[in-house]
Design an enzyme around this catalytic site. Structure first.
Site, PDB file in Angstrom:
ATOM      1  N   GLY A 124      12.060 -15.708 -19.091  1.00  0.00           N
ATOM      2  CA  GLY A 124      13.207 -16.604 -18.907  1.00  0.00           C
ATOM      3  C   GLY A 124      13.732 -16.534 -17.486  1.00  0.00           C
ATOM      4  O   GLY A 124      14.767 -15.897 -17.222  1.00  0.00           O
ATOM      5  N   GLU A 240       1.338 -13.474 -10.370  1.00  0.00           N
ATOM      6  CA  GLU A 240       1.405 -14.897 -10.756  1.00  0.00           C
ATOM      7  C   GLU A 240       0.940 -15.851  -9.664  1.00  0.00           C
ATOM      8  O   GLU A 240       0.202 -16.783  -9.934  1.00  0.00           O
ATOM      9  CB  GLU A 240       2.840 -15.261 -11.152  1.00  0.00           C
ATOM     10  CG  GLU A 240       3.080 -15.155 -12.639  1.00  0.00           C
ATOM     11  CD  GLU A 240       3.650 -16.406 -13.238  1.00  0.00           C
ATOM     12  OE1 GLU A 240       4.538 -17.001 -12.620  1.00  0.00           O
ATOM     13  OE2 GLU A 240       3.211 -16.784 -14.337  1.00  0.00           O
ATOM     14  N   THR A 370       4.705 -23.934  -7.641  1.00  0.00           N
ATOM     15  CA  THR A 370       4.157 -25.285  -7.415  1.00  0.00           C
ATOM     16  C   THR A 370       3.269 -25.310  -6.170  1.00  0.00           C
ATOM     17  O   THR A 370       3.322 -24.408  -5.325  1.00  0.00           O
ATOM     18  CB  THR A 370       5.289 -26.319  -7.207  1.00  0.00           C
ATOM     19  OG1 THR A 370       5.942 -26.011  -5.966  1.00  0.00           O
ATOM     20  CG2 THR A 370       6.299 -26.323  -8.347  1.00  0.00           C
ATOM     21  N   GLU A 372       3.584 -27.124  -3.564  1.00  0.00           N
ATOM     22  CA  GLU A 372       4.396 -27.154  -2.332  1.00  0.00           C
ATOM     23  C   GLU A 372       4.814 -25.732  -1.956  1.00  0.00           C
ATOM     24  O   GLU A 372       4.762 -25.347  -0.777  1.00  0.00           O
ATOM     25  CB  GLU A 372       5.645 -28.029  -2.517  1.00  0.00           C
ATOM     26  CG  GLU A 372       5.388 -29.516  -2.634  1.00  0.00           C
ATOM     27  CD  GLU A 372       4.841 -29.943  -3.992  1.00  0.00           C
ATOM     28  OE1 GLU A 372       4.936 -29.146  -4.955  1.00  0.00           O
ATOM     29  OE2 GLU A 372       4.307 -31.063  -4.097  1.00  0.00           O
TER      30      GLU A 372
HETATM   31  C1  LIG Z   1       4.242 -26.022 -18.982  1.00  0.00           C
HETATM   32  C2  LIG Z   1       5.184 -25.138 -18.209  1.00  0.00           C
HETATM   33  C3  LIG Z   1       5.387 -23.841 -18.632  1.00  0.00           C
HETATM   34  C4  LIG Z   1       6.274 -23.015 -17.944  1.00  0.00           C
HETATM   35  N1  LIG Z   1       6.541 -21.754 -18.444  1.00  0.00           N
HETATM   36  C5  LIG Z   1       7.516 -21.000 -17.875  1.00  0.00           C
HETATM   37  C6  LIG Z   1       7.937 -19.758 -18.478  1.00  0.00           C
HETATM   38  O1  LIG Z   1       7.374 -19.304 -19.483  1.00  0.00           O
HETATM   39  N2  LIG Z   1       9.000 -19.108 -17.929  1.00  0.00           N
HETATM   40  C7  LIG Z   1       9.654 -19.556 -16.811  1.00  0.00           C
HETATM   41  O2  LIG Z   1      10.597 -18.917 -16.363  1.00  0.00           O
HETATM   42  N3  LIG Z   1       9.272 -20.727 -16.207  1.00  0.00           N
HETATM   43  C8  LIG Z   1       8.228 -21.446 -16.725  1.00  0.00           C
HETATM   44  N4  LIG Z   1       7.858 -22.651 -16.149  1.00  0.00           N
HETATM   45  C9  LIG Z   1       8.622 -23.133 -15.027  1.00  0.00           C
HETATM   46  C10 LIG Z   1       7.868 -23.241 -13.706  1.00  0.00           C
HETATM   47  O3  LIG Z   1       7.670 -21.986 -13.148  1.00  0.00           O
HETATM   48  C11 LIG Z   1       8.720 -24.181 -12.837  1.00  0.00           C
HETATM   49  O4  LIG Z   1       8.599 -25.481 -13.389  1.00  0.00           O
HETATM   50  C12 LIG Z   1       8.293 -24.192 -11.410  1.00  0.00           C
HETATM   51  O5  LIG Z   1       8.596 -22.959 -10.802  1.00  0.00           O
HETATM   52  C13 LIG Z   1       9.014 -25.323 -10.625  1.00  0.00           C
HETATM   53  O6  LIG Z   1      10.380 -25.281 -10.840  1.00  0.00           O
HETATM   54  P1  LIG Z   1      11.189 -26.595 -11.240  1.00  0.00           P
HETATM   55  O7  LIG Z   1      10.484 -27.223 -12.388  1.00  0.00           O
HETATM   56  O8  LIG Z   1      12.610 -26.234 -11.425  1.00  0.00           O
HETATM   57  O9  LIG Z   1      11.035 -27.558 -10.008  1.00  0.00           O
HETATM   58  P2  LIG Z   1      11.890 -27.483  -8.644  1.00  0.00           P
HETATM   59  O10 LIG Z   1      11.916 -26.095  -8.114  1.00  0.00           O
HETATM   60  O11 LIG Z   1      13.200 -28.161  -8.875  1.00  0.00           O
HETATM   61  O12 LIG Z   1      10.994 -28.362  -7.693  1.00  0.00           O
HETATM   62  C14 LIG Z   1      10.959 -29.789  -7.765  1.00  0.00           C
HETATM   63  C15 LIG Z   1       9.983 -30.272  -6.694  1.00  0.00           C
HETATM   64  O13 LIG Z   1      10.442 -29.859  -5.390  1.00  0.00           O
HETATM   65  C16 LIG Z   1       9.447 -29.080  -4.748  1.00  0.00           C
HETATM   66  N5  LIG Z   1      10.077 -27.992  -3.993  1.00  0.00           N
HETATM   67  C17 LIG Z   1      10.992 -27.094  -4.450  1.00  0.00           C
HETATM   68  N6  LIG Z   1      11.335 -26.225  -3.472  1.00  0.00           N
HETATM   69  C18 LIG Z   1      10.602 -26.569  -2.389  1.00  0.00           C
HETATM   70  C19 LIG Z   1      10.492 -26.039  -1.056  1.00  0.00           C
HETATM   71  N7  LIG Z   1      11.209 -24.968  -0.666  1.00  0.00           N
HETATM   72  N8  LIG Z   1       9.634 -26.646  -0.210  1.00  0.00           N
HETATM   73  C20 LIG Z   1       8.884 -27.733  -0.582  1.00  0.00           C
HETATM   74  N9  LIG Z   1       8.956 -28.278  -1.834  1.00  0.00           N
HETATM   75  C21 LIG Z   1       9.806 -27.707  -2.710  1.00  0.00           C
HETATM   76  C22 LIG Z   1       8.592 -28.511  -5.877  1.00  0.00           C
HETATM   77  O14 LIG Z   1       7.303 -28.180  -5.431  1.00  0.00           O
HETATM   78  C23 LIG Z   1       8.584 -29.658  -6.863  1.00  0.00           C
HETATM   79  O15 LIG Z   1       7.624 -30.615  -6.485  1.00  0.00           O
HETATM   80  C24 LIG Z   1       6.934 -23.488 -16.792  1.00  0.00           C
HETATM   81  C25 LIG Z   1       6.702 -24.797 -16.342  1.00  0.00           C
HETATM   82  C26 LIG Z   1       5.841 -25.621 -17.026  1.00  0.00           C
HETATM   83  C27 LIG Z   1       5.625 -27.023 -16.531  1.00  0.00           C
END
Ligand SMILES: Cc1cc2nc3c(=O)[nH]c(=O)nc-3n(C[C@H](O)[C@H](O)[C@H](O)COP(=O)(O)OP(=O)(O)OC[C@H]3O[C@@H](n4cnc5c(N)ncnc54)[C@H](O)[C@@H]3O)c2cc1C
Length: 389
Positions: A124, A240, A370, A372
């Site tokens: 989480g 990771e 991600t 990025e």
């Molecule tokens: C199927 C699935 C399973 C998952 N399971 C887990 C889990 O078990 N536990 C958990 O804690 N999380 C989990 N996640 C979460 C995952 O780690 C996050 O989705 C990921 O870290 C991106 O965060 P966000 O979705 O909030 O996107 P954001 O961080 O809001 O990013 C949105 C966009 O902006 C870009 N961006 C953000 N910051 C920057 C930067 N500094 N420079 C350039 N671009 C940037 C990102 O690349 C993305 O394209 C899961 C996600 C998915 C899709």
């Protein structure tokens, strides 16, 4: 320089293949696909029986002390077959953190259960408003007698629906710099104030949003020091960003080759003789090889505790996921409408593997950091560019 994994690893790979053929039955595979849950208690029990829950842990901590290339062979095979290992790996990841940073009481309480595959621990970290920047966590934990009151929400808490605990990052000091005011807790899922709500994803995987409403957690469930949660979390997540999806690339390529060897065109010629198919196969095979080599390098760097792993591990994650995404899209284009039918349809080619991989691949470029974020890390750590703002 030897690029092979070595005899011990190949021996283990053969054992894992045999194990999966026996245990990961078509019925279990269908059950996992239908639920979208990346965990299966029967599968976990079978892995436990084989003693493979902690392959790479040192023997003194209860592991098998296998070398990183053996662990890699196990991971490559289980991912290649899409075995339900995510619940096991997050649980063992947290167990490892407890073995390093937990109290003696926590070790006694949780490690035997983790080794017995009796508990599932979900992660989480991500919240609805922040994921890449996990240190911006807003879920708060406030002191209450001999424990804490937790209020907030976590997004994408994968496996929370089958978990006993969420390993949760919470803000304990709102006035400290953001990385310093965080603490990690093991929050029992089955208690008043915790709500788990399903979130469906493009690939059909089920993840969850979890809500915490004034949830009491005893101080004995705090992992690591108060306000030391960032270090605890990053210890757990160390592997990771070096995750690789070569197993998926391998699976997709194998399905393409099987299809090409079993399908003919209108003139009765095998698809495997078609130049367009051969070009795709050749390119996929090369990209798979690059992914595997990058991953092998990461495994060796991790074993040596080499700091260059930070940027080089990101290359492995970035390359394998972005190539997987392209490989899946181009393979589906090559196969055409036949590839669009999904699993469950008796006429689906390769049980829907092609269309599924197009949907699945997208997510791999998001979780575990991600694309990025990986590119930022590579720019910063391998070229010395400043940290991204
Ligand atoms: C199927 C699935 C399973 C998952 N399971 C887990 C889990 O078990 N536990 C958990 O804690 N999380 C989990 N996640 C979460 C995952 O780690 C996050 O989705 C990921 O870290 C991106 O965060 P966000 O979705 O909030 O996107 P954001 O961080 O809001 O990013 C949105 C966009 O902006 C870009 N961006 C953000 N910051 C920057 C930067 N500094 N420079 C350039 N671009 C940037 C990102 O690349 C993305 O394209 C899961 C996600 C998915 C899709």
């Amino acid at each position: 320089m030897d690029f092979r994994l070595g005899e011990k690893s190949e021996q283990l790979r053969a054992e894992v293949r045999e194990f999966l053929d026996e245990v990961f039955t078509a019925e279990m595979r269908a059950r996992c696909r239908a639920s979208g849950v990346q965990h299966d208690p029967e599968f976990s029990a079978a892995v436990r029986e084989r003693g493979w829950l902690a392959l790479g842990w040192p023997k003194e901590l209860g592991g098998q002390g296998r070398d990183p290339l053996e662990v890699l062979a196990y991971t490559e095979e289980t991912r290649r077959q899409d075995a339900p290992i995510y619940g096991l790996s997050t649980t063992m990841m947290v167990a490892y953190v407890i073995s390093l940073m937990g109290t003696e009481e926590q070790k006694a309480a949780f490690l035997p259960k983790a080794f017995a595959a009796e508990i599932v621990i979900a992660l989480g970290f991500t919240e609805p408003e922040n994921g890449s920047d996990a240190a911006a966590a807003a879920t708060k934990a406030v002191r209450d007698d001999d424990g804490w009151r937790i209020t907030g929400s976590k997004m994408f808490t994968t496996n929370a629906s089958v978990a006993d605990y969420v390993f949760l990052l919470a803000r304990t000091d709102p006035d400290a710099p953001k990385h310093r005011g965080l603490t990690t807790f093991l929050v029992p899922v089955h208690q008043p104030g915790v709500e788990v709500r399903a979130v469906g994803t493009l690939s059909g995987e089920r993840t969850n949003i979890t809500y915490y409403e004034d949830v009491f957690v005893g101080d004995e469930l705090r992992i690591g020091e108060v306000d030391g949660g960032w270090r605890v979390m990053t210890t757990g997540l160390a592997a990771e960003h070096t995750a690789s999806f070569s197993g998926e690339q391998d699976r997709l390529l194998a399905a393409l080759v099987r299809w090409a060897e079993a399908t003919t065109d209108a003139d009765g010629r095998l698809k495997s003789a078609d130049p367009a198919v051969r070009e795709r196969v050749g390119r996929s095979r090369t990209e798979l090889e690059v992914s595997k080599l990058l991953l092998r390098r990461s495994a060796v760097l991790r074993a040596r505790r080499d700091p260059s792993l930070v940027g080089k591990g990101s290359m492995s994650k970035l390359f394998s996921t972005e190539r997987l995404e392209r490989q899946a899209r181009e393979t589906l284009e090559l196969i055409g409408p036949d590839g669009l039918r999904s699993t469950g349809d008796p006429t689906a080619v390769e049980d829907g593997a092609f269309e599924h991989m197009v949907r699945h691949a997208k997510g791999t470029t998001i979780y575990a950091g991600t694309s990025e974020i990986q590119r930022n890390i590579i720019a910063q750590h391998t070229l010395g560019l400043p940290r991204s703002s």
